[in-house]
Design a protein around this motif. Sequence first.
Motif, PDB file in Angstrom:
ATOM      1  N   UNK A 110    -114.898 -12.839  49.676  1.00 13.08           N
ATOM      2  CA  UNK A 110    -114.819 -11.940  48.205  1.00 13.08           C
ATOM      3  C   UNK A 110    -116.041 -11.968  47.438  1.00 13.08           C
ATOM      4  N   UNK A 111    -117.001 -11.274  46.847  1.00  8.71           N
ATOM      5  CA  UNK A 111    -118.641 -10.904  46.890  1.00  8.71           C
ATOM      6  C   UNK A 111    -118.282 -11.466  44.864  1.00  8.71           C
ATOM      7  N   UNK A 112    -117.720 -11.620  44.228  1.00  5.71           N
ATOM      8  CA  UNK A 112    -117.025 -12.080  43.608  1.00  5.71           C
ATOM      9  C   UNK A 112    -115.772 -13.027  43.285  1.00  5.71           C
ATOM     10  N   UNK A 113    -116.018 -14.017  42.282  1.00  5.36           N
ATOM     11  CA  UNK A 113    -115.068 -14.264  41.761  1.00  5.36           C
ATOM     12  C   UNK A 113    -114.975 -14.405  40.119  1.00  5.36           C
ATOM     13  N   UNK A 114    -114.101 -13.773  39.684  1.00  3.04           N
ATOM     14  CA  UNK A 114    -113.353 -13.410  38.060  1.00  3.04           C
ATOM     15  C   UNK A 114    -112.659 -15.177  37.638  1.00  3.04           C
ATOM     16  N   UNK A 134    -113.997 -22.140  44.244  1.00  2.00           N
ATOM     17  CA  UNK A 134    -113.480 -20.977  44.171  1.00  2.00           C
ATOM     18  C   UNK A 134    -115.039 -20.760  44.470  1.00  2.00           C
ATOM     19  N   UNK A 135    -116.141 -21.620  44.130  1.00  2.00           N
ATOM     20  CA  UNK A 135    -117.459 -21.158  45.190  1.00  2.00           C
ATOM     21  C   UNK A 135    -117.242 -20.864  46.611  1.00  2.00           C
ATOM     22  N   UNK A 136    -116.486 -21.299  46.940  1.00  2.00           N
ATOM     23  CA  UNK A 136    -116.676 -21.612  48.526  1.00  2.00           C
ATOM     24  C   UNK A 136    -115.949 -19.903  48.927  1.00  2.00           C
ATOM     25  N   UNK A 137    -115.106 -19.426  48.374  1.00  2.00           N
ATOM     26  CA  UNK A 137    -114.792 -17.751  48.847  1.00  2.00           C
ATOM     27  C   UNK A 137    -115.404 -17.028  48.177  1.00  2.00           C
ATOM     28  N   UNK A 138    -116.188 -17.444  47.473  1.00  2.00           N
ATOM     29  CA  UNK A 138    -117.616 -15.838  46.833  1.00  2.00           C
ATOM     30  C   UNK A 138    -118.628 -16.248  47.563  1.00  2.00           C
ATOM     31  N   UNK A 139    -118.862 -14.777  47.514  1.00  2.00           N
ATOM     32  CA  UNK A 139    -120.366 -15.173  48.686  1.00  2.00           C
ATOM     33  C   UNK A 139    -120.934 -14.421  47.687  1.00  2.00           C
ATOM     34  N   UNK A 140    -121.340 -14.001  46.379  1.00  2.00           N
ATOM     35  CA  UNK A 140    -122.558 -13.789  45.485  1.00  2.00           C
ATOM     36  C   UNK A 140    -122.274 -14.191  44.277  1.00  2.00           C
ATOM     37  N   UNK A 141    -121.343 -14.274  43.552  1.00  2.00           N
ATOM     38  CA  UNK A 141    -121.017 -15.097  42.170  1.00  2.00           C
ATOM     39  C   UNK A 141    -119.377 -15.370  42.181  1.00  2.00           C
ATOM     40  N   UNK A 142    -120.016 -16.314  40.668  1.00  2.00           N
ATOM     41  CA  UNK A 142    -118.546 -16.519  39.658  1.00  2.00           C
ATOM     42  C   UNK A 142    -118.491 -16.676  38.336  1.00  2.00           C
ATOM     43  N   UNK A 143    -117.784 -15.535  37.617  1.00  2.00           N
ATOM     44  CA  UNK A 143    -117.402 -15.814  36.262  1.00  2.00           C
ATOM     45  C   UNK A 143    -116.601 -16.449  35.834  1.00  2.00           C
ATOM     46  N   UNK A 144    -116.344 -17.621  34.743  1.00  3.25           N
ATOM     47  CA  UNK A 144    -115.919 -18.268  33.958  1.00  3.25           C
ATOM     48  C   UNK A 144    -115.120 -17.850  33.062  1.00  3.25           C
TER      49      UNK A 144
END
Length: 213
Positions: A110-114, A134-144
Amino acid sequence: MGSRESLSVAITACHKHVCSIEGGSCTLEVLQAIPILKKAYGESMRKVLHVGPDTCKVVSKLLKEDGVEGWGVEPYDLEDIDASCKTLVRKGFVRLADIKFPLPYRPKSFSLVIVSDALDYLSPKYLNKTLPDLARVSSDGLVIFAGYPGQQRAKVSELSKFGRPAKLRSSSWWIRYFVQNGLEENESVMKKFEQAASKRSYKPSCQIFHLSS
């Protein structure tokens, strides 16, 4: 934390009057913030994974946004869901998964994970495992989106679903935690978010921190 060089993180701590809905859920703020996040993250909002309770609501909202693919992981249960949510589950947009273990996705799926209302219920032991995943499956960012200390969270009757009482951490705790993990403030995303929020007269009811590694 895996590919930290491409990771950006926004930490959102919700205030009482916003997160008091649905047993202390931050889902309302996630739904309100999606258009602003889309402006701030641009192309990074093209394929988004939401992780947290009531994920069907977030996925439904994402799928209505132009150029956005929405997917969801429900970390607790999918009981008593409505027909719309059942459709999302049947089509594979939403799935049930225990986030204490590796998510069933390839790296950078995924490009972004929320994430909302999920990390609050993890002990430090599992938090240290879940965040890198969570960072592993995200290419561009993580929103928590995380709960604010002192707010009412899950009711006693719901503890069996969440497994443990929420550990509501202060913004200073989160800042220290991410600094210790090599993350720093992402000023570019922060400015874009503030500009988009101003144009839409959107006044966040949460403390928002944009961090990048």
